[in-house]
Design an enzyme around this catalytic site. Sequence first.
Site, PDB file in Angstrom:
ATOM      1  N   CYS A   1      13.610  23.901   4.345  1.00  0.00           N
ATOM      2  CA  CYS A   1      12.721  24.434   3.795  1.00  0.00           C
ATOM      3  C   CYS A   1      11.975  23.768   2.544  1.00  0.00           C
ATOM      4  O   CYS A   1      12.164  22.652   2.536  1.00  0.00           O
ATOM      5  CB  CYS A   1      13.434  25.368   2.761  1.00  0.00           C
ATOM      6  SG  CYS A   1      14.573  26.566   4.015  1.00  0.00           S
TER       7      CYS A   1
ATOM      8  N   ARG B   1     -10.454   0.856  15.099  1.00  0.00           N
ATOM      9  CA  ARG B   1     -10.291   1.801  13.983  1.00  0.00           C
ATOM     10  C   ARG B   1     -11.235   1.087  12.713  1.00  0.00           C
ATOM     11  O   ARG B   1     -12.472   0.835  13.012  1.00  0.00           O
ATOM     12  CB  ARG B   1      -8.702   1.540  13.455  1.00  0.00           C
ATOM     13  CG  ARG B   1      -8.138   2.541  12.563  1.00  0.00           C
ATOM     14  CD  ARG B   1      -6.856   2.409  12.495  1.00  0.00           C
ATOM     15  NE  ARG B   1      -6.433   1.199  11.876  1.00  0.00           N
ATOM     16  CZ  ARG B   1      -5.298   0.987  11.322  1.00  0.00           C
ATOM     17  NH1 ARG B   1      -4.218   1.671  11.495  1.00  0.00           N
ATOM     18  NH2 ARG B   1      -4.681  -0.588  10.740  1.00  0.00           N
TER      19      ARG B   1
ATOM     20  N   HIS C   1      -6.215  -6.475  13.062  1.00  0.00           N
ATOM     21  CA  HIS C   1      -4.874  -5.778  13.235  1.00  0.00           C
ATOM     22  C   HIS C   1      -4.678  -5.435  14.570  1.00  0.00           C
ATOM     23  O   HIS C   1      -5.440  -5.091  15.535  1.00  0.00           O
ATOM     24  CB  HIS C   1      -5.094  -4.440  12.356  1.00  0.00           C
ATOM     25  CG  HIS C   1      -3.765  -4.009  12.005  1.00  0.00           C
ATOM     26  ND1 HIS C   1      -3.032  -4.418  11.086  1.00  0.00           N
ATOM     27  CD2 HIS C   1      -3.234  -2.916  12.691  1.00  0.00           C
ATOM     28  CE1 HIS C   1      -2.005  -3.716  11.089  1.00  0.00           C
ATOM     29  NE2 HIS C   1      -2.054  -2.751  11.711  1.00  0.00           N
TER      30      HIS C   1
ATOM     31  N   LYS D   1       0.800  -1.197   0.110  1.00  0.00           N
ATOM     32  CA  LYS D   1       0.047   0.030  -0.165  1.00  0.00           C
ATOM     33  C   LYS D   1       0.979   1.156   0.079  1.00  0.00           C
ATOM     34  O   LYS D   1       2.077   1.233   0.285  1.00  0.00           O
ATOM     35  CB  LYS D   1      -0.941  -0.002   1.202  1.00  0.00           C
ATOM     36  CG  LYS D   1       0.000   0.059   2.427  1.00  0.00           C
ATOM     37  CD  LYS D   1      -1.328   0.114   3.666  1.00  0.00           C
ATOM     38  CE  LYS D   1      -0.277   0.225   5.235  1.00  0.00           C
ATOM     39  NZ  LYS D   1      -0.984   0.223   6.224  1.00  0.00           N
TER      40      LYS D   1
ATOM     41  N   TYR E   1      15.711  30.355   7.030  1.00  0.00           N
ATOM     42  CA  TYR E   1      14.612  30.976   7.423  1.00  0.00           C
ATOM     43  C   TYR E   1      14.821  31.167   9.059  1.00  0.00           C
ATOM     44  O   TYR E   1      14.776  30.161   9.820  1.00  0.00           O
ATOM     45  CB  TYR E   1      13.273  30.394   7.433  1.00  0.00           C
ATOM     46  CG  TYR E   1      12.812  30.574   5.887  1.00  0.00           C
ATOM     47  CD1 TYR E   1      12.816  31.566   4.872  1.00  0.00           C
ATOM     48  CD2 TYR E   1      12.523  29.338   4.863  1.00  0.00           C
ATOM     49  CE1 TYR E   1      12.463  31.801   3.601  1.00  0.00           C
ATOM     50  CE2 TYR E   1      12.052  29.357   3.486  1.00  0.00           C
ATOM     51  CZ  TYR E   1      11.957  30.604   2.995  1.00  0.00           C
ATOM     52  OH  TYR E   1      11.715  30.719   1.703  1.00  0.00           O
TER      53      TYR E   1
ATOM     54  N   ARG F   1       1.141 -10.521   7.046  1.00  0.00           N
ATOM     55  CA  ARG F   1       0.828  -9.455   6.503  1.00  0.00           C
ATOM     56  C   ARG F   1       2.102  -8.442   6.543  1.00  0.00           C
ATOM     57  O   ARG F   1       1.647  -7.346   7.185  1.00  0.00           O
ATOM     58  CB  ARG F   1      -0.547  -8.672   6.697  1.00  0.00           C
ATOM     59  CG  ARG F   1      -1.830  -9.657   6.319  1.00  0.00           C
ATOM     60  CD  ARG F   1      -3.158  -8.838   6.519  1.00  0.00           C
ATOM     61  NE  ARG F   1      -3.054  -7.735   7.468  1.00  0.00           N
ATOM     62  CZ  ARG F   1      -3.782  -8.170   8.657  1.00  0.00           C
ATOM     63  NH1 ARG F   1      -4.555  -9.499   8.828  1.00  0.00           N
ATOM     64  NH2 ARG F   1      -3.853  -7.160   9.647  1.00  0.00           N
TER      65      ARG F   1
ATOM     66  N   ASP G   1      12.191  23.295  -0.537  1.00  0.00           N
ATOM     67  CA  ASP G   1      12.951  22.491  -1.621  1.00  0.00           C
ATOM     68  C   ASP G   1      14.279  22.511  -1.264  1.00  0.00           C
ATOM     69  O   ASP G   1      15.209  22.048  -2.275  1.00  0.00           O
ATOM     70  CB  ASP G   1      12.881  23.418  -3.108  1.00  0.00           C
ATOM     71  CG  ASP G   1      11.620  23.882  -3.488  1.00  0.00           C
ATOM     72  OD1 ASP G   1      10.722  22.954  -3.820  1.00  0.00           O
ATOM     73  OD2 ASP G   1      11.120  24.977  -3.407  1.00  0.00           O
TER      74      ASP G   1
END
Length: 382
Positions: free
Chosen positions: A320, A139, A171, A41, A273, A227, A322
Amino acid sequence: MTGQPPGDATARITVDLDAIRHNAGVLKRRAGDAELMAVVKGDAYGHGLIPVANAALDGGATWLGVAQLREALQLRDAGISAPVLSWLHAPGADFDAAVAADVQVAVPHSWEIEAVADAARRAGKPATVHLKVDTGLARNGAYGPQWPELLTAAAKLQAEGVVDVAGVMTHFIFADSPQHPSVLAQQEAFAQAVQDAEDAGLDLRVRHMANSAATLTGSNVAWDMVRPGIALYGLSPVPDIGSSRDFDLVPAMTVDANVTITKRVPAGQGVSYGHTYVTSRETTLVDVPIGYSDGIPRAASSNGPVQIGGQRFTVSGRVCMDQFVVDVGDLPVAEGDRVVLFGTGENGEPTAQDWADAAGTISYEIVGRMSGRLPRIYRGQS
């Protein structure tokens, strides 16, 4: 030390498919007589759905597991014929496509099994389902009185011939803490749920509850299938109990980048920053072109580890969107030099677990959040 990225890429992900295959073999041996479902997944935890699925099957997996139907259908479109189970759906899910593609569906509620049955009627063939019971996680899964309601609906629809109930699943809450009392409590609750299903006349073929942690630490809960997810990718689900190496797992993902610019700055220079990092001496700063848009956690600002020129350094200041900056002292670094964010750790580079520790999270999130804008380079055979 210098290495140019492919095309105009400033950073990249390298995935070792031989490591995936190796890890699948380790997990299959741990599973004993139980079958191995490779959980792929989330684009195979950020590693790439189709290449990883093929490598896992080569390594000994016999099933594939995903959370969403979209990924299950991608597996089928790629020509993968192994059993595929999808287990997280909302009303409106395209169960017609799932039935047509022979994707097995986990159902946690009577509304869902009815929707799957409607799709099976339209297709003119039965849908294969797994009943999902909530044994305490609170859940997704049938909880309390929802469980007998689901069993009643399942038995009725199976008698009609529109669904084939292949199994029951649940689970764990604390599989990463094998001695936690909830582990035994859930085993007992699951055993009772299995008995309930059999008493309802359902002939179960696949009963499963073990994730990576349970597969590696508790073989007595393997039932008919395990699993594992994160362990398939070579990362330990229980780092406080054992490392990847302790479990003979090989981390499959390496993330690296190439320095864009270097500069010599004096003591007292604020960096990035907010100037949350200030140089304590004359030093060299290097700009690393990968940031939180690529999946690098901002929470690891001033804390995330990297390797440059064979030496360990720490992100200097804020991560930051990028890029981020690293203070490398007097190390001679040039534009284009390689920066390793994480890998296997075999050559002294940081690992995904190191980044998880730096960001106050888990290794699952570190690899799973890596952006699709980073090119994936595959090594090994799939």
